[in-house]
Design a protein around this motif. Structure first.
Motif, PDB file in Angstrom:
ATOM      1  N   GLU A  78      82.239  10.363  23.113  1.00 52.55           N
ATOM      2  CA  GLU A  78      82.245   8.935  22.922  1.00 52.55           C
ATOM      3  C   GLU A  78      82.133   9.244  20.811  1.00 52.55           C
ATOM      4  O   GLU A  78      82.588   8.161  20.657  1.00 52.55           O
ATOM      5  CB  GLU A  78      81.393   8.447  23.375  1.00 52.55           C
ATOM      6  CG  GLU A  78      80.510   6.890  23.135  1.00 52.55           C
ATOM      7  CD  GLU A  78      79.820   6.317  23.999  1.00 52.55           C
ATOM      8  OE1 GLU A  78      79.836   5.129  23.497  1.00 52.55           O
ATOM      9  OE2 GLU A  78      78.737   6.779  24.616  1.00 52.55           O
ATOM     10  N   SER A  79      80.941  10.021  20.755  1.00 56.54           N
ATOM     11  CA  SER A  79      80.882  10.198  19.766  1.00 56.54           C
ATOM     12  C   SER A  79      81.868  10.392  18.349  1.00 56.54           C
ATOM     13  O   SER A  79      82.392   9.674  17.486  1.00 56.54           O
ATOM     14  CB  SER A  79      79.433  10.633  19.409  1.00 56.54           C
ATOM     15  OG  SER A  79      80.015  12.529  19.893  1.00 56.54           O
ATOM     16  N   ALA A  80      83.186  11.408  19.094  1.00 58.58           N
ATOM     17  CA  ALA A  80      84.077  11.289  18.679  1.00 58.58           C
ATOM     18  C   ALA A  80      85.550  10.840  18.865  1.00 58.58           C
ATOM     19  O   ALA A  80      86.348  10.598  17.619  1.00 58.58           O
ATOM     20  CB  ALA A  80      84.851  12.763  19.016  1.00 58.58           C
ATOM     21  N   LEU A  81      84.726   9.212  18.632  1.00 57.97           N
ATOM     22  CA  LEU A  81      85.561   8.157  19.197  1.00 57.97           C
ATOM     23  C   LEU A  81      85.576   6.951  18.257  1.00 57.97           C
ATOM     24  O   LEU A  81      86.297   6.625  17.594  1.00 57.97           O
ATOM     25  CB  LEU A  81      85.466   7.543  20.660  1.00 57.97           C
ATOM     26  CG  LEU A  81      86.599   9.066  21.374  1.00 57.97           C
ATOM     27  CD1 LEU A  81      85.884   8.285  23.029  1.00 57.97           C
ATOM     28  CD2 LEU A  81      87.825   8.487  21.285  1.00 57.97           C
ATOM     29  N   LEU A  82      84.638   7.536  17.678  1.00 57.59           N
ATOM     30  CA  LEU A  82      83.799   6.146  16.937  1.00 57.59           C
ATOM     31  C   LEU A  82      84.997   5.862  15.017  1.00 57.59           C
ATOM     32  O   LEU A  82      85.032   4.720  14.916  1.00 57.59           O
ATOM     33  CB  LEU A  82      82.345   6.469  16.116  1.00 57.59           C
ATOM     34  CG  LEU A  82      81.265   6.933  16.498  1.00 57.59           C
ATOM     35  CD1 LEU A  82      80.324   7.448  16.072  1.00 57.59           C
ATOM     36  CD2 LEU A  82      80.959   5.095  18.409  1.00 57.59           C
ATOM     37  N   ASP A  83      85.233   6.901  15.108  1.00 51.00           N
ATOM     38  CA  ASP A  83      86.176   6.324  13.869  1.00 51.00           C
ATOM     39  C   ASP A  83      87.773   5.395  14.029  1.00 51.00           C
ATOM     40  O   ASP A  83      88.239   4.611  13.192  1.00 51.00           O
ATOM     41  CB  ASP A  83      86.336   7.933  13.188  1.00 51.00           C
ATOM     42  CG  ASP A  83      87.464   8.884  13.955  1.00 51.00           C
ATOM     43  OD1 ASP A  83      87.462   8.078  15.169  1.00 51.00           O
ATOM     44  OD2 ASP A  83      88.516   9.574  13.555  1.00 51.00           O
ATOM     45  N   ARG A  84      87.763   6.181  15.442  1.00 55.48           N
ATOM     46  CA  ARG A  84      89.195   5.280  16.264  1.00 55.48           C
ATOM     47  C   ARG A  84      88.787   3.363  16.698  1.00 55.48           C
ATOM     48  O   ARG A  84      89.734   2.796  16.291  1.00 55.48           O
ATOM     49  CB  ARG A  84      90.057   6.392  17.158  1.00 55.48           C
ATOM     50  CG  ARG A  84      90.516   6.724  16.314  1.00 55.48           C
ATOM     51  CD  ARG A  84      90.687   8.428  17.306  1.00 55.48           C
ATOM     52  NE  ARG A  84      89.928   8.709  17.483  1.00 55.48           N
ATOM     53  CZ  ARG A  84      89.812  10.208  18.991  1.00 55.48           C
ATOM     54  NH1 ARG A  84      90.700  10.029  20.374  1.00 55.48           N
ATOM     55  NH2 ARG A  84      88.724  10.991  18.390  1.00 55.48           N
ATOM     56  N   ILE A  85      87.846   3.961  17.048  1.00 59.24           N
ATOM     57  CA  ILE A  85      86.980   2.149  17.975  1.00 59.24           C
ATOM     58  C   ILE A  85      86.803   1.973  16.131  1.00 59.24           C
ATOM     59  O   ILE A  85      87.427   0.185  16.442  1.00 59.24           O
ATOM     60  CB  ILE A  85      86.080   2.297  18.557  1.00 59.24           C
ATOM     61  CG1 ILE A  85      86.229   3.305  20.069  1.00 59.24           C
ATOM     62  CG2 ILE A  85      85.538   1.191  18.343  1.00 59.24           C
ATOM     63  CD1 ILE A  85      84.748   3.876  20.490  1.00 59.24           C
ATOM     64  N   GLU A  86      86.821   2.188  15.277  1.00 51.89           N
ATOM     65  CA  GLU A  86      86.446   1.141  14.477  1.00 51.89           C
ATOM     66  C   GLU A  86      87.849   1.130  13.599  1.00 51.89           C
ATOM     67  O   GLU A  86      87.802  -0.424  12.854  1.00 51.89           O
ATOM     68  CB  GLU A  86      85.837   1.654  13.132  1.00 51.89           C
ATOM     69  CG  GLU A  86      84.991   1.496  11.741  1.00 51.89           C
ATOM     70  CD  GLU A  86      84.204  -0.248  12.124  1.00 51.89           C
ATOM     71  OE1 GLU A  86      84.431  -1.062  11.954  1.00 51.89           O
ATOM     72  OE2 GLU A  86      83.362  -0.089  12.993  1.00 51.89           O
ATOM     73  N   SER A  87      88.460   1.491  13.435  1.00 51.22           N
ATOM     74  CA  SER A  87      89.904   0.814  13.206  1.00 51.22           C
ATOM     75  C   SER A  87      90.197   0.047  13.834  1.00 51.22           C
ATOM     76  O   SER A  87      91.277  -0.038  13.852  1.00 51.22           O
ATOM     77  CB  SER A  87      90.885   2.582  12.976  1.00 51.22           C
ATOM     78  OG  SER A  87      90.286   3.600  12.368  1.00 51.22           O
ATOM     79  N   VAL A 103      85.454   8.644  29.436  1.00 49.75           N
ATOM     80  CA  VAL A 103      84.590   7.199  28.981  1.00 49.75           C
ATOM     81  C   VAL A 103      85.787   6.254  28.428  1.00 49.75           C
ATOM     82  O   VAL A 103      87.316   6.740  28.833  1.00 49.75           O
ATOM     83  CB  VAL A 103      84.497   7.799  26.349  1.00 49.75           C
ATOM     84  CG1 VAL A 103      84.483   5.941  26.139  1.00 49.75           C
ATOM     85  CG2 VAL A 103      83.652   8.636  26.995  1.00 49.75           C
ATOM     86  N   ARG A 104      85.325   5.246  29.197  1.00 45.81           N
ATOM     87  CA  ARG A 104      86.590   3.704  29.003  1.00 45.81           C
ATOM     88  C   ARG A 104      86.704   2.736  28.096  1.00 45.81           C
ATOM     89  O   ARG A 104      84.670   2.727  28.255  1.00 45.81           O
ATOM     90  CB  ARG A 104      86.051   3.083  30.648  1.00 45.81           C
ATOM     91  CG  ARG A 104      86.056   1.569  31.136  1.00 45.81           C
ATOM     92  CD  ARG A 104      85.673   1.290  32.347  1.00 45.81           C
ATOM     93  NE  ARG A 104      85.131   0.695  32.571  1.00 45.81           N
ATOM     94  CZ  ARG A 104      84.484   0.005  32.063  1.00 45.81           C
ATOM     95  NH1 ARG A 104      85.475  -0.989  31.432  1.00 45.81           N
ATOM     96  NH2 ARG A 104      82.993  -0.674  31.833  1.00 45.81           N
ATOM     97  N   ILE A 105      87.343   2.285  27.959  1.00 45.60           N
ATOM     98  CA  ILE A 105      86.994   1.931  26.167  1.00 45.60           C
ATOM     99  C   ILE A 105      87.547  -0.056  26.834  1.00 45.60           C
ATOM    100  O   ILE A 105      88.339   0.239  27.015  1.00 45.60           O
ATOM    101  CB  ILE A 105      87.533   2.436  25.154  1.00 45.60           C
ATOM    102  CG1 ILE A 105      87.230   3.862  24.818  1.00 45.60           C
ATOM    103  CG2 ILE A 105      87.619   1.629  23.755  1.00 45.60           C
ATOM    104  CD1 ILE A 105      88.095   4.983  23.891  1.00 45.60           C
ATOM    105  N   GLU A 106      86.538  -0.878  27.237  1.00 45.93           N
ATOM    106  CA  GLU A 106      87.925  -2.495  27.284  1.00 45.93           C
ATOM    107  C   GLU A 106      87.043  -2.935  26.214  1.00 45.93           C
ATOM    108  O   GLU A 106      86.704  -3.068  25.124  1.00 45.93           O
ATOM    109  CB  GLU A 106      86.248  -2.999  28.055  1.00 45.93           C
ATOM    110  CG  GLU A 106      86.469  -3.969  28.523  1.00 45.93           C
ATOM    111  CD  GLU A 106      85.295  -4.837  29.121  1.00 45.93           C
ATOM    112  OE1 GLU A 106      85.446  -4.912  30.586  1.00 45.93           O
ATOM    113  OE2 GLU A 106      84.419  -5.198  28.633  1.00 45.93           O
ATOM    114  N   GLU A 160      92.671  11.397  23.824  1.00 52.11           N
ATOM    115  CA  GLU A 160      93.071  12.014  25.010  1.00 52.11           C
ATOM    116  C   GLU A 160      92.823  11.375  25.872  1.00 52.11           C
ATOM    117  O   GLU A 160      92.146  10.659  26.241  1.00 52.11           O
ATOM    118  CB  GLU A 160      92.716  13.652  24.479  1.00 52.11           C
ATOM    119  CG  GLU A 160      92.531  14.196  23.367  1.00 52.11           C
ATOM    120  CD  GLU A 160      91.999  15.253  23.490  1.00 52.11           C
ATOM    121  OE1 GLU A 160      91.273  16.133  23.852  1.00 52.11           O
ATOM    122  OE2 GLU A 160      91.811  16.212  22.996  1.00 52.11           O
ATOM    123  N   THR A 161      93.808  11.090  26.863  1.00 49.77           N
ATOM    124  CA  THR A 161      93.646  11.004  28.338  1.00 49.77           C
ATOM    125  C   THR A 161      93.728  12.133  29.277  1.00 49.77           C
ATOM    126  O   THR A 161      94.424  12.582  28.964  1.00 49.77           O
ATOM    127  CB  THR A 161      94.635   9.589  28.323  1.00 49.77           C
ATOM    128  OG1 THR A 161      95.822  10.479  28.994  1.00 49.77           O
ATOM    129  CG2 THR A 161      94.990   8.319  27.101  1.00 49.77           C
TER     130      THR A 161
END
Length: 241
Positions: free
Chosen positions: A175-184, A201-204, A225-226
């Motif tokens: 989850e921590s590795a996804l923070l930049d893409r979620i912010e974008s 990690v499920r991103i809703e 990465e899926t």
């Protein structure tokens, strides 16, 4: 529209009963685009019920209270709601008349069965006996799940909101590795985003415009990465003759 859900019961706080009513109500409100902003559980105590209901009715469009409805010694929710409003409890003639039509003689009903806050609208109990009540944006429902659900369905149209659309993206990354893409994602699209870790990690992604939500999900899916699909088990051939 925003609401608060208040569940009443010592047994809920003691962990003896699972609070399925709160979960069910939140799901139903979510379907209708209604925001649930508080879920609170209080004991079977008039002062606690009155304090919480009085606080929430000032902050939210509606307060839905479940549990503690009926004539027994620990059914004190109507007392608490009446106290919050500064109203007395009164025997509700419409509720009694409806119960009579359903085959309940007034003389057979336990005293207090149809006592509601003065001026309240009775909510008939199609599954049980004790009525609920609606008054000044406060809705009081039974705690028995079948009774609560049936009663809520009779008033569900009184709750409305903006329809919400959802898409999920599953990422096979920490989850921590996804923070930049979620912010974008948040910067590019008018959506809200929640991330829920587990095996993956499920991103809703949620929003009020379906095309925007779909576009946002597609954008993110291309950048994470899926998980690999589970391989199909090898087929077996019955070699017996």
């Amino acid at each position: 529209m925003n609401v608060a859900v208040v569940t009443v019961g010592d047994e809920l706080l003691a962990g003896q009963t699972t609070n399925t009513n709160a979960t069910w109500l939140c799901e139903r409100f979510d379907r209708r685009g209604v925001d649930v902003e508080r879920v609170t559980t209080v004991p079977d105590r008039v002062t606690d019920i009155a304090r919480v209901v009085n606080e929430y009715r000032a902050e939210y469009d509606a307060v839905v209270v479940t549990g503690g409805v009926g004539p027994t010694h620990d059914d004190v929710t109507m007392d608490g709601v009446a106290a919050a409003l500064g109203r007395p409890l009164e025997e509700h003639e419409t509720a009694l008349a409806w119960l009579e039509e359903e085959g309940y003689s007034r003389s057979d009903l336990t005293a207090g069965t149809a006592d509601l806050p003065a001026g309240a609208r009775a909510l008939h109990n199609e599954v049980g006996v004790a009525p609920g009540a609606a008054v000044e944006g406060i809705y009081v429902l039974p705690g028995v799940p079948a009774e609560m659900r049936a009663m809520f369905e009779s008033i569900e149209e009184e709750f409305s909101g903006t329809e919400t659309y959802r898409k999920d993206v599953v990422a096979d990354e920490p989850e921590s590795a996804l923070l930049d893409r979620i912010e974008s994602l948040r910067e590019r699209f008018d959506v809200s985003v929640g991330s829920y870790p587990g095996e993956s990690v499920r991103i809703e992604i949620k929003g009020n415009e379906e095309p925007t939500v779909r576009e946002a999900a597609d954008w993110l899916r291309e950048r994470v990465e899926t998980p690999e699909p589970n391989p199909e088990p090898p087929s077996t051939t019955d070699a017996s003759n």
